[in-house]
Every structure is written in C-alpha cells, then in structure tokens.
Design a protein around this motif. Structure first.
Motif, short mmCIF file in Angstrom:
data_model
loop_
_atom_site.label_atom_id
_atom_site.label_comp_id
_atom_site.label_asym_id
_atom_site.label_seq_id
_atom_site.Cartn_x
_atom_site.Cartn_y
_atom_site.Cartn_z
N TYR A 290 0.93 -1.00 0.15
CA TYR A 290 0.08 -0.18 0.15
C TYR A 290 0.62 1.13 -0.06
CZ TYR A 290 -3.75 -3.19 1.23
OH TYR A 290 -4.90 -4.04 1.55
N GLU A 291 0.54 2.61 -0.80
CA GLU A 291 0.85 3.58 -0.56
C GLU A 291 1.12 3.73 0.59
OE1 GLU A 291 2.74 5.40 -2.99
OE2 GLU A 291 2.65 3.61 -4.31
N LEU B 10 -0.31 6.86 3.69
CA LEU B 10 -0.90 7.22 3.41
C LEU B 10 -0.73 8.62 3.19
CD1 LEU B 10 -4.86 7.45 4.52
CD2 LEU B 10 -3.94 8.43 6.81
N THR C 289 0.97 10.31 0.88
CA THR C 289 0.47 10.59 -0.80
C THR C 289 -1.21 11.10 -0.96
OG1 THR C 289 -0.37 8.26 -0.91
CG2 THR C 289 2.20 8.30 -1.17
N ALA C 290 -1.79 10.36 0.18
CA ALA C 290 -3.30 10.96 -0.54
C ALA C 290 -3.72 12.20 0.37
CB ALA C 290 -3.89 10.00 -0.45
N GLU D 219 -9.22 9.67 -2.18
CA GLU D 219 -9.04 8.82 -2.23
C GLU D 219 -8.03 8.04 -2.40
OE1 GLU D 219 -9.85 8.14 -6.70
OE2 GLU D 219 -11.26 9.50 -6.72
N TYR D 220 -7.57 6.51 -1.37
CA TYR D 220 -6.18 6.15 -0.95
C TYR D 220 -6.82 4.52 -2.05
CZ TYR D 220 -3.36 4.56 2.15
OH TYR D 220 -2.37 3.41 2.48
N GLU D 221 -6.22 4.35 -2.30
CA GLU D 221 -5.63 2.65 -3.40
C GLU D 221 -6.58 2.52 -3.43
OE1 GLU D 221 -3.28 0.79 -2.83
OE2 GLU D 221 -1.86 2.49 -2.31
#
Length: 95
Positions: A40-41, A43, A45-46, A71-73
């Motif tokens: 997972y990126e 958090l 990043t969002a 929006e996330y993942e």
C-alpha cells in the motif's frame, strides 16, 4: 500508523488517520499491520495525516462538523467526526 505518543480524539477514539487504515483493513479482512508499503502507498500520498487529525481534534464538549473525502488505494474514503466510510472504487491488488 498510531503510536502510544499520538493523541487520540477528544472522545478517546483513534485519530482519523489511524481510523482510515483500520477501516481499510476491516474492509479487506486483513490485519491492520498489513496496510503498509510496499503493498500500500503511505497514507500521506493521499492526505496530510497530521492536518487531517488536527481538523477533527476539537475542544472538549464541542463537536466537529467537518467532512473530508479523499481517494486512497482505489477507495473513496469519507471521514466525519463520527467515523470513516470506505467505498470500493475497484482497487486492483498486485502481488
């Protein structure tokens, strides 16, 4: 991820940034510790986790009317003072 030094929300619940991770883990049926790189990126990043937590941190006896959507993942996440909602947007798992 949450650490013992991170403040909780005024009502004793986890901060919204941690609640997002916990909600995704519950939605996917995995342990919260699995919601981390490289699967997972991060958090951040969002959304800025510290700013998100501060937005929902309120003085004792008051209630936040804030609503944050992000929006996330592959999920649409809606954060409100009373909880986090996770909506699937077609996340494609790799690996």
């Amino acid at each position: 991820m949450s650490s013992p030094d991170e403040p909780s929300t005024p009502n004793g619940e986890v901060p919204p940034s941690q609640a997002i991770i916990e909600a995704i883990a519950a939605h996917e049926g995995v342990d919260v510790t699995e919601i981390e790189p490289p699967a997972y990126e991060p958090l951040f990043t969002a959304v800025n986790p510290e700013a998100l937590d501060e937005l929902f941190r309120t003085a004792a006896g008051t209630e936040s009317n804030a609503v944050v959507s992000l929006e996330y993942e592959g999920y649409e996440i809606v954060v409100r003072a009373d909880g986090v909602e996770v909506r699937d947007r077609g996340r494609r798992r790799v690996g």
